[in-house]
Write a protein that holds these residues in place. Structure first.
Motif, PDB file in Angstrom:
ATOM      1  N   MET A   1      -4.857  -1.323 -19.894  1.00 54.65           N
ATOM      2  CA  MET A   1      -4.523  -2.568 -19.131  1.00 54.65           C
ATOM      3  C   MET A   1      -2.971  -2.365 -18.605  1.00 54.65           C
ATOM      4  SD  MET A   1      -6.876  -4.545 -19.300  1.00 54.65           S
ATOM      5  CE  MET A   1      -6.346  -5.994 -18.718  1.00 54.65           C
ATOM      6  N   ALA A   2      -2.192  -1.571 -19.181  1.00 57.68           N
ATOM      7  CA  ALA A   2      -0.879  -1.644 -18.195  1.00 57.68           C
ATOM      8  C   ALA A   2      -0.866  -0.530 -17.038  1.00 57.68           C
ATOM      9  CB  ALA A   2       0.023  -0.466 -19.432  1.00 57.68           C
ATOM     10  N   VAL A   3      -1.979   0.281 -17.032  1.00 61.70           N
ATOM     11  CA  VAL A   3      -2.048   0.869 -15.683  1.00 61.70           C
ATOM     12  C   VAL A   3      -2.589  -0.013 -14.619  1.00 61.70           C
ATOM     13  CG1 VAL A   3      -3.413   2.773 -14.479  1.00 61.70           C
ATOM     14  CG2 VAL A   3      -2.326   3.301 -16.591  1.00 61.70           C
ATOM     15  N   VAL A   4      -3.736  -0.845 -15.172  1.00 63.55           N
ATOM     16  CA  VAL A   4      -4.370  -1.562 -14.212  1.00 63.55           C
ATOM     17  C   VAL A   4      -3.264  -2.887 -13.831  1.00 63.55           C
ATOM     18  CG1 VAL A   4      -5.936  -3.811 -14.164  1.00 63.55           C
ATOM     19  CG2 VAL A   4      -6.475  -1.616 -15.448  1.00 63.55           C
ATOM     20  N   GLY A   5      -2.367  -3.229 -14.703  1.00 63.54           N
ATOM     21  CA  GLY A   5      -1.130  -4.100 -14.285  1.00 63.54           C
ATOM     22  C   GLY A   5      -0.261  -3.331 -13.302  1.00 63.54           C
ATOM     23  N   LEU A   6      -0.084  -2.315 -13.556  1.00 55.47           N
ATOM     24  CA  LEU A   6       0.904  -1.683 -12.716  1.00 55.47           C
ATOM     25  C   LEU A   6       0.217  -1.512 -11.324  1.00 55.47           C
ATOM     26  CD1 LEU A   6       3.543   0.291 -12.082  1.00 55.47           C
ATOM     27  CD2 LEU A   6       1.736   2.242 -12.869  1.00 55.47           C
ATOM     28  N   LEU A   7      -1.206  -1.408 -11.201  1.00 54.02           N
ATOM     29  CA  LEU A   7      -1.729  -1.121 -10.174  1.00 54.02           C
ATOM     30  C   LEU A   7      -1.678  -2.385  -9.169  1.00 54.02           C
ATOM     31  CD1 LEU A   7      -4.644   1.559 -10.800  1.00 54.02           C
ATOM     32  CD2 LEU A   7      -2.677   1.739  -9.425  1.00 54.02           C
ATOM     33  N   ALA A   8      -2.153  -3.358 -10.093  1.00 50.37           N
ATOM     34  CA  ALA A   8      -2.038  -4.659  -9.278  1.00 50.37           C
ATOM     35  C   ALA A   8      -0.636  -5.292  -8.892  1.00 50.37           C
ATOM     36  CB  ALA A   8      -2.589  -5.742 -10.393  1.00 50.37           C
ATOM     37  N   GLY A   9       0.277  -4.978  -9.710  1.00 50.21           N
ATOM     38  CA  GLY A   9       1.702  -5.284  -9.203  1.00 50.21           C
ATOM     39  C   GLY A   9       1.956  -4.369  -7.796  1.00 50.21           C
ATOM     40  N   MET A  10       1.645  -3.306  -7.864  1.00 50.89           N
ATOM     41  CA  MET A  10       1.901  -2.325  -6.560  1.00 50.89           C
ATOM     42  C   MET A  10       1.301  -2.833  -5.324  1.00 50.89           C
ATOM     43  SD  MET A  10       1.911   1.446  -8.323  1.00 50.89           S
ATOM     44  CE  MET A  10       2.014   2.120  -6.590  1.00 50.89           C
ATOM     45  N   ALA A  11       0.209  -3.308  -5.726  1.00 45.85           N
ATOM     46  CA  ALA A  11      -0.622  -3.916  -4.439  1.00 45.85           C
ATOM     47  C   ALA A  11      -0.004  -5.231  -3.834  1.00 45.85           C
ATOM     48  CB  ALA A  11      -2.328  -4.145  -4.742  1.00 45.85           C
ATOM     49  N   LEU A  12       0.278  -6.083  -5.086  1.00 47.84           N
ATOM     50  CA  LEU A  12       0.778  -7.323  -4.483  1.00 47.84           C
ATOM     51  C   LEU A  12       2.054  -7.122  -3.991  1.00 47.84           C
ATOM     52  CD1 LEU A  12       0.046  -9.546  -7.580  1.00 47.84           C
ATOM     53  CD2 LEU A  12      -0.841  -9.796  -5.233  1.00 47.84           C
ATOM     54  N   GLY A  13       3.002  -6.188  -4.232  1.00 45.90           N
ATOM     55  CA  GLY A  13       4.223  -5.630  -3.730  1.00 45.90           C
ATOM     56  C   GLY A  13       4.110  -5.180  -2.541  1.00 45.90           C
ATOM     57  N   PHE A  14       3.256  -4.276  -2.276  1.00 47.08           N
ATOM     58  CA  PHE A  14       2.797  -3.910  -0.880  1.00 47.08           C
ATOM     59  C   PHE A  14       2.318  -4.945  -0.054  1.00 47.08           C
ATOM     60  CE2 PHE A  14       2.469   0.477  -2.565  1.00 47.08           C
ATOM     61  CZ  PHE A  14       3.261   1.221  -2.010  1.00 47.08           C
ATOM     62  N   ALA A  15       1.515  -5.908  -0.166  1.00 47.60           N
ATOM     63  CA  ALA A  15       1.054  -6.879   0.379  1.00 47.60           C
ATOM     64  C   ALA A  15       2.162  -7.823   0.915  1.00 47.60           C
ATOM     65  CB  ALA A  15      -0.077  -7.564  -0.132  1.00 47.60           C
TER      66      ALA A  15
END
Length: 66
Positions: free
Chosen positions: A3-17
């Protein structure tokens, strides 16, 4: 995948957007991510459509009326 990796990927996607598309893109990505999360929970069998439409029981209200 943890779940930490999933959260990291979601945060990165939101940051890029947010960085490249502005606040509107940030909100759109967050909303679509939430919809995808709920759809995934349905497909995994963790949620059922009735979970959103059941009425709440008010045990304390019923006890006060007696």
């Amino acid at each position: 995948m943890s779940m930490a990796v999933v959260g990291l990927l979601a945060g990165m996607a939101l940051g890029f957007a947010g960085y490249f598309g502005g606040f509107g893109a940030f909100v759109l990505v967050a909303a679509l991510g939430a919809i995808g999360f709920v759809a995934g929970r349905f497909l995994d069998g963790d949620l059922e459509p009735g979970d959103f439409f059941r009425s709440r029981t008010r045990g304390s209200d019923r006890d006060r009326r007696r």
